[in-house]
Design a protein around this motif. Structure first.
Motif, PDB file in Angstrom:
ATOM      1  N   CYS A 191      59.881  44.664  -4.852  1.00  0.00           N
ATOM      2  CA  CYS A 191      60.195  43.117  -5.693  1.00  0.00           C
ATOM      3  C   CYS A 191      58.651  42.476  -5.201  1.00  0.00           C
ATOM      4  CB  CYS A 191      61.078  42.314  -4.710  1.00  0.00           C
ATOM      5  SG  CYS A 191      61.139  40.633  -4.971  1.00  0.00           S
ATOM      6  N   LEU A 192      58.174  41.721  -6.235  1.00  0.00           N
ATOM      7  CA  LEU A 192      56.986  40.987  -6.109  1.00  0.00           C
ATOM      8  C   LEU A 192      57.241  39.711  -5.830  1.00  0.00           C
ATOM      9  CD1 LEU A 192      54.761  42.178  -9.044  1.00  0.00           C
ATOM     10  CD2 LEU A 192      54.942  43.044  -6.982  1.00  0.00           C
ATOM     11  N   HIS A 193      56.321  39.085  -4.910  1.00  0.00           N
ATOM     12  CA  HIS A 193      56.834  37.674  -4.499  1.00  0.00           C
ATOM     13  C   HIS A 193      55.376  36.872  -4.906  1.00  0.00           C
ATOM     14  CE1 HIS A 193      56.645  34.485  -0.846  1.00  0.00           C
ATOM     15  NE2 HIS A 193      56.899  33.934  -2.118  1.00  0.00           N
ATOM     16  N   LEU A 194      55.708  35.967  -5.999  1.00  0.00           N
ATOM     17  CA  LEU A 194      54.555  35.439  -6.542  1.00  0.00           C
ATOM     18  C   LEU A 194      54.585  33.791  -5.875  1.00  0.00           C
ATOM     19  CD1 LEU A 194      54.813  36.854 -10.266  1.00  0.00           C
ATOM     20  CD2 LEU A 194      53.247  37.382  -8.185  1.00  0.00           C
ATOM     21  N   ARG A 195      53.497  33.133  -5.580  1.00  0.00           N
ATOM     22  CA  ARG A 195      53.415  31.709  -5.218  1.00  0.00           C
ATOM     23  C   ARG A 195      52.433  30.925  -5.499  1.00  0.00           C
ATOM     24  NH1 ARG A 195      50.517  31.038   0.051  1.00  0.00           N
ATOM     25  NH2 ARG A 195      51.302  28.965   0.986  1.00  0.00           N
ATOM     26  N   ARG A 196      52.846  29.744  -5.764  1.00  0.00           N
ATOM     27  CA  ARG A 196      51.703  28.695  -6.335  1.00  0.00           C
ATOM     28  C   ARG A 196      50.938  28.496  -4.942  1.00  0.00           C
ATOM     29  NH1 ARG A 196      53.025  26.109 -10.981  1.00  0.00           N
ATOM     30  NH2 ARG A 196      51.669  24.585 -10.385  1.00  0.00           N
ATOM     31  N   PRO A 197      49.736  28.249  -5.107  1.00  0.00           N
ATOM     32  CA  PRO A 197      49.034  28.147  -3.994  1.00  0.00           C
ATOM     33  C   PRO A 197      49.197  26.864  -2.970  1.00  0.00           C
ATOM     34  CG  PRO A 197      47.472  28.173  -5.951  1.00  0.00           C
ATOM     35  CD  PRO A 197      49.102  28.265  -6.187  1.00  0.00           C
ATOM     36  N   ASP A 198      49.894  25.875  -3.310  1.00  0.00           N
ATOM     37  CA  ASP A 198      50.422  24.874  -2.526  1.00  0.00           C
ATOM     38  C   ASP A 198      51.738  25.128  -2.058  1.00  0.00           C
ATOM     39  OD1 ASP A 198      51.260  24.255  -5.016  1.00  0.00           O
ATOM     40  OD2 ASP A 198      51.179  22.289  -5.055  1.00  0.00           O
ATOM     41  N   ALA A 199      52.530  26.110  -2.330  1.00  0.00           N
ATOM     42  CA  ALA A 199      53.953  26.178  -2.151  1.00  0.00           C
ATOM     43  C   ALA A 199      53.950  26.630  -0.401  1.00  0.00           C
ATOM     44  CB  ALA A 199      54.548  27.373  -2.833  1.00  0.00           C
TER      45      ALA A 199
END
Length: 216
Positions: A97-105
């Motif tokens: 599972c990949l966790h992708l995140r917005r920089p400000d999240a």
């Protein structure tokens, strides 16, 4: 569904994606990539965090095709010992599972603290953040394992595999979206954590299973 939510300006804390994995050969990996890249683009427009599941060899190709608005936060592995096998080679016992995140999240490691960790953090004495490991060791739902949780849906994941994803990225009242809902595990976990959830699936049988599960 994701595109329509984006058009309506709906924002979610987290989107969980568990699309059809396809075959493990070169053609299957190519089809998986073709299908999931637009899915990631759509998910990144409505959520701060995106999780996407798949076979490791297929998921690995997504790392270089993630939307520009998110970054790779982590590679997660679900490891299960009770995997049946008829192969004379290595026994498959994991999903990635990949966790992708917005920089400000925002992330919430404090949701995993024990009381003593919370007390130490309150006084700025917590030397290390007590975050969960990136490998979840949880058995497959089969036989008598978590019988009360089983719905009969073939590809159902245990709630204990989805729970860390939502605990790390949501607070009570947040919105979680799963457009590949399957048996409704994401929705079941979201409800237990006090979150709202929007679920959908292209499979009518899966939707009936999820509806029965979440509405009793």
């Amino acid at each position: 569904m994701l595109n329509r939510l984006a058009e309506q300006g709906i924002r979610a804390a987290t989107v969980v994606l568990d699309p059809w994995y396809r075959d493990k050969d070169a053609r299957g990996r190519a089809v998986y990539l073709t299908e999931t890249v637009p899915l990631l683009e759509a998910a990144s427009r409505v959520a701060d965090h995106v999780f996407i599941w798949g076979f490791p060899e297929a998921v690995a190709r997504l790392i270089d095709h993630t939307p520009s608005s998110v970054k790779l936060e982590g590679w997660l592995t679900w490891y299960f010992k009770n995997a049946p096998s008829r192969s004379k080679s290595w026994r498959p016992s994991q999903q990635a599972c990949l966790h992708l995140r917005r920089p400000d999240a925002k992330m919430y490691p404090e949701h995993f603290y024990a009381e003593r960790h919370r007390e130490a953090a309150k006084h700025n004495r917590l030397e290390f953040k007590m975050t969960p490991f990136s490998v979840f060791e949880e058995a497959l739902l089969s036989g008598f394992i978590k019988r009360s949780e089983q719905t009969g849906f073939r590809w159902q994941k245990p709630e204990s595999v989805i729970a860390p994803l939502l605990r790390m990225t949501t607070r009570p009242g947040d919105l979680v979206i799963d457009p590949t809902a399957g048996s409704g595990t994401t929705g079941a976990v979201a409800i237990k954590l006090g979150c709202a959830a929007i679920l959908s699936d292209a499979n009518a049988t899966a939707l009936k299973t999820a509806q029965k599960r979440l509405h009793g």
